[in-house]
Design a protein around this motif. Structure first.
Motif, PDB file in Angstrom:
ATOM      1  N   VAL A  41      88.464  27.532  75.896  1.00 56.07           N
ATOM      2  CA  VAL A  41      87.317  27.227  75.018  1.00 56.07           C
ATOM      3  C   VAL A  41      86.306  28.371  75.125  1.00 56.07           C
ATOM      4  O   VAL A  41      85.869  28.737  76.226  1.00 56.07           O
ATOM      5  CB  VAL A  41      86.653  25.888  75.400  1.00 56.07           C
ATOM      6  CG1 VAL A  41      85.470  25.608  74.482  1.00 56.07           C
ATOM      7  CG2 VAL A  41      87.665  24.745  75.326  1.00 56.07           C
ATOM      8  N   ARG A  86      73.637  13.654  75.098  1.00 57.37           N
ATOM      9  CA  ARG A  86      73.355  13.989  76.505  1.00 57.37           C
ATOM     10  C   ARG A  86      73.623  12.796  77.421  1.00 57.37           C
ATOM     11  O   ARG A  86      74.232  12.933  78.469  1.00 57.37           O
ATOM     12  CB  ARG A  86      71.904  14.450  76.678  1.00 57.37           C
ATOM     13  CG  ARG A  86      71.616  15.815  76.111  1.00 57.37           C
ATOM     14  CD  ARG A  86      70.255  16.297  76.551  1.00 57.37           C
ATOM     15  NE  ARG A  86      70.271  16.755  77.923  1.00 57.37           N
ATOM     16  CZ  ARG A  86      70.459  18.017  78.293  1.00 57.37           C
ATOM     17  NH1 ARG A  86      70.621  18.948  77.383  1.00 57.37           N
ATOM     18  NH2 ARG A  86      70.471  18.351  79.559  1.00 57.37           N
ATOM     19  N   LYS A 113      77.264  12.291  78.062  1.00 54.00           N
ATOM     20  CA  LYS A 113      78.003  13.327  78.783  1.00 54.00           C
ATOM     21  C   LYS A 113      77.476  13.615  80.171  1.00 54.00           C
ATOM     22  O   LYS A 113      78.208  14.067  81.043  1.00 54.00           O
ATOM     23  CB  LYS A 113      77.888  14.655  78.008  1.00 54.00           C
ATOM     24  CG  LYS A 113      78.865  14.796  76.903  1.00 54.00           C
ATOM     25  CD  LYS A 113      78.961  16.243  76.524  1.00 54.00           C
ATOM     26  CE  LYS A 113      80.126  16.480  75.606  1.00 54.00           C
ATOM     27  NZ  LYS A 113      80.227  17.877  75.239  1.00 54.00           N
ATOM     28  N   ASN A 115      77.769  29.442  81.955  1.00 56.18           N
ATOM     29  CA  ASN A 115      79.005  29.760  81.254  1.00 56.18           C
ATOM     30  C   ASN A 115      79.222  31.265  81.374  1.00 56.18           C
ATOM     31  O   ASN A 115      78.354  32.053  80.983  1.00 56.18           O
ATOM     32  CB  ASN A 115      78.897  29.353  79.782  1.00 56.18           C
ATOM     33  CG  ASN A 115      79.020  27.852  79.590  1.00 56.18           C
ATOM     34  OD1 ASN A 115      79.739  27.176  80.331  1.00 56.18           O
ATOM     35  ND2 ASN A 115      78.313  27.310  78.614  1.00 56.18           N
ATOM     36  N   ALA A 135      69.970  24.225  74.762  1.00 59.58           N
ATOM     37  CA  ALA A 135      70.986  23.210  74.514  1.00 59.58           C
ATOM     38  C   ALA A 135      71.194  23.065  73.013  1.00 59.58           C
ATOM     39  O   ALA A 135      70.267  23.271  72.230  1.00 59.58           O
ATOM     40  CB  ALA A 135      70.578  21.855  75.097  1.00 59.58           C
ATOM     41  N   TYR A 173      70.330  34.659  78.058  1.00 64.24           N
ATOM     42  CA  TYR A 173      71.000  33.400  78.377  1.00 64.24           C
ATOM     43  C   TYR A 173      70.672  32.969  79.809  1.00 64.24           C
ATOM     44  O   TYR A 173      71.079  33.610  80.753  1.00 64.24           O
ATOM     45  CB  TYR A 173      72.514  33.569  78.179  1.00 64.24           C
ATOM     46  CG  TYR A 173      73.347  32.415  78.700  1.00 64.24           C
ATOM     47  CD1 TYR A 173      73.129  31.110  78.268  1.00 64.24           C
ATOM     48  CD2 TYR A 173      74.353  32.638  79.622  1.00 64.24           C
ATOM     49  CE1 TYR A 173      73.880  30.065  78.753  1.00 64.24           C
ATOM     50  CE2 TYR A 173      75.124  31.597  80.107  1.00 64.24           C
ATOM     51  CZ  TYR A 173      74.878  30.309  79.670  1.00 64.24           C
ATOM     52  OH  TYR A 173      75.630  29.267  80.165  1.00 64.24           O
ATOM     53  N   ALA A 225      82.757  18.476  83.813  1.00 62.88           N
ATOM     54  CA  ALA A 225      83.136  19.097  85.089  1.00 62.88           C
ATOM     55  C   ALA A 225      82.133  20.153  85.558  1.00 62.88           C
ATOM     56  O   ALA A 225      82.153  20.556  86.722  1.00 62.88           O
ATOM     57  CB  ALA A 225      84.521  19.725  84.954  1.00 62.88           C
ATOM     58  N   LEU A 226      81.245  20.576  84.649  1.00 66.68           N
ATOM     59  CA  LEU A 226      80.272  21.615  85.009  1.00 66.68           C
ATOM     60  C   LEU A 226      79.107  21.050  85.828  1.00 66.68           C
ATOM     61  O   LEU A 226      78.281  21.787  86.364  1.00 66.68           O
ATOM     62  CB  LEU A 226      79.746  22.240  83.698  1.00 66.68           C
ATOM     63  CG  LEU A 226      78.902  23.495  83.721  1.00 66.68           C
ATOM     64  CD1 LEU A 226      79.528  24.575  84.577  1.00 66.68           C
ATOM     65  CD2 LEU A 226      78.698  24.013  82.295  1.00 66.68           C
ATOM     66  N   ALA A 230      71.969  18.242  89.002  1.00 71.33           N
ATOM     67  CA  ALA A 230      71.010  19.225  88.471  1.00 71.33           C
ATOM     68  C   ALA A 230      71.533  19.821  87.169  1.00 71.33           C
ATOM     69  O   ALA A 230      71.390  21.017  86.914  1.00 71.33           O
ATOM     70  CB  ALA A 230      70.742  20.312  89.504  1.00 71.33           C
ATOM     71  N   GLY A 231      72.157  18.990  86.343  1.00 72.47           N
ATOM     72  CA  GLY A 231      72.705  19.490  85.079  1.00 72.47           C
ATOM     73  C   GLY A 231      73.841  20.468  85.350  1.00 72.47           C
ATOM     74  O   GLY A 231      74.532  20.357  86.374  1.00 72.47           O
ATOM     75  N   SER A 232      74.022  21.427  84.468  1.00 72.85           N
ATOM     76  CA  SER A 232      75.090  22.413  84.661  1.00 72.85           C
ATOM     77  C   SER A 232      74.855  23.150  85.974  1.00 72.85           C
ATOM     78  O   SER A 232      73.775  23.711  86.175  1.00 72.85           O
ATOM     79  CB  SER A 232      75.082  23.448  83.535  1.00 72.85           C
ATOM     80  OG  SER A 232      75.244  22.821  82.295  1.00 72.85           O
TER      81      SER A 232
END
Ligand code: EPU
Length: 338
Positions: A261, A223, A226, A242, A129, A163, A298-299, A236-238
């Motif tokens: 983006v 954090r 958002k 990406n 992060a 990643y 939105a993720l 569960a977060g993202s």
């Protein structure tokens, strides 16, 4: 003596708050208990799931196997000139470890503040992060090799970090159980404020020479603003990674969608903000039954109360389809689905 429980609800062991049952459940508080557990060949043949903080899983049905909940605790540090090695048990809470390091002025972890989950899970998906990834502070980890009944040490180079990737979720999947992680941190703080949102927030607060404690506070605040708090809204977060595309595909996308983006991700590789792609498809903040995406990000897929895992999974499939139809990009789930 190890206690193996039967038909245990996992509701409090996953941050989505999905109420499913584990056929068998065991809590591990010491490395030796893993040796003891696997002396019984029954557990070798059965589906197994190693659970840390449960912040990266989605249960869509009861788990017909053995859930191994890692609860090995303990944090120790050893100073060596300008460096410090911090070793933590797999069951330690990630953010408590970050607070321990920030509190002792050990630099390197501060950008990873407030990530939910456990220390043992952190190398598996190389958590990251605000411009820092676990691999930047990782020294080594100890892991129990199930087939060989022994502890092995993995240095950074052996972990295949990428990643949100490591050998523990690819070629060595289900073969090792991480028992502790050692981090290499610095006594000479060099803060990383390259991430735009950190820079802006430090400026807003009038902080010119940030300490690692300032960075930790700012990251935590970003954090909180958002991302939903799992204790009030299950998540569960993202939910997706990406996606990474090549330059040719990116150029085509940029022409069709000039506001897309993106971030550079190495030679000929461009990372797209999945949150943006999902938002453009009209999903941001949308409520679908008991599930939906979070209003500020939105993720992040959320459980508005009593969603089933199957419902959340179905929503994720719909999102994948609409992003593919609009952009020709296939989203991949970051969350592990069982
Ligand atoms: N964006 C939108 N709409 C949205 C969400 C994002 O347009 O609804 C765009 C914005 O332009 C924003 C950009 O996407 O500037 C990036 O968003 P953000 O900074 O929130 O980061 P992210 O790429 O969505 C990743 C990690 C997060 C990590 C943040 C911060 C992944 C899959 N996620 O999210 O990690 O906290 O960066 O570094 O890489 C996690 O893995 O669970 C996680 C929360």
């Amino acid at each position: 003596m190890l206690q193996i429980r039967e038909n245990v609800s996992l509701k409090n062991f996953n941050t989505f708050g999905i109420d499913v049952c584990a056929r068998y459940f065991v809590e591990i508080t010491h490395e030796d208990e893993l040796t003891e557990l696997f002396l019984d060949p029954k557990w070798l043949q059965m589906p197994r799931l190693v659970l840390g903080g449960g912040s990266n899983v989605l249960f869509t049905k009861d788990f017909e196997g053995l859930v191994i909940r890692m609860n090995i605790r303990g944090i120790e540090h050893r100073i060596n000139h300008e460096e410090v090695y911090v070793e933590a048990g797999a069951g330690e809470n990630w953010n408590e470890l970050v607070n321990y390091c920030v509190g002792h002025n050990f630099a390197g972890m501060e950008n990873l503040s407030l990530i939910p989950g456990s220390v043992g899970a952190s190398p598996v998906q190389n958590i990251g992060a605000y411009g820092v990834e676990l691999k930047d502070v990782f020294d080594s980890c100890r892991a129990f090799e199930i087939a060989a009944h022994q502890i092995k040490t993995f240095v950074k180079e052996a972990c295949g970090f990428d990643y949100r990737e490591s050998v523990f979720k690819s070629e060595l999947k289900n073969q090792f159980i991480i028992t502790s992680v050692k981090f290499k941190l610095s006594l000479q703080p060099k803060v990383n404020t390259t991430y735009g949102a950190i820079k802006n927030e430090l400026q807003n607060r009038g902080i010119e020479k940030p300490t690692i404690s300032d960075v930790s506070k700012v990251v935590s605040q970003i954090r909180v603003s958002k991302l939903p708090d799992p204790s009030t809204i299950g998540n569960a977060g993202s939910f997706f990674k990406n996606p990474i595309v090549d330059a040719a595909q990116f150029n085509w996308l940029k022409e069709a969608f000039p506001d897309i983006v993106s971030f550079s991700a190495g030679e000929n590789q461009i990372k797209l903000a999945a949150g943006w792609l999902i938002e453009q498809c009209g999903w941001k903040g949308k409520v679908v039954g008991q599930t939906g995406t979070y209003k500020n990000q939105a993720l992040v897929l959320v459980n508005h109360g009593n969603a089933s895992g199957a419902e959340i999974f179905a929503l994720s499939s719909q999102i994948i389809d609409s992003v593919y139809n609009k952009f020709g990009v296939v989203l991949q789930r970051e969350v592990n689905v069982f």
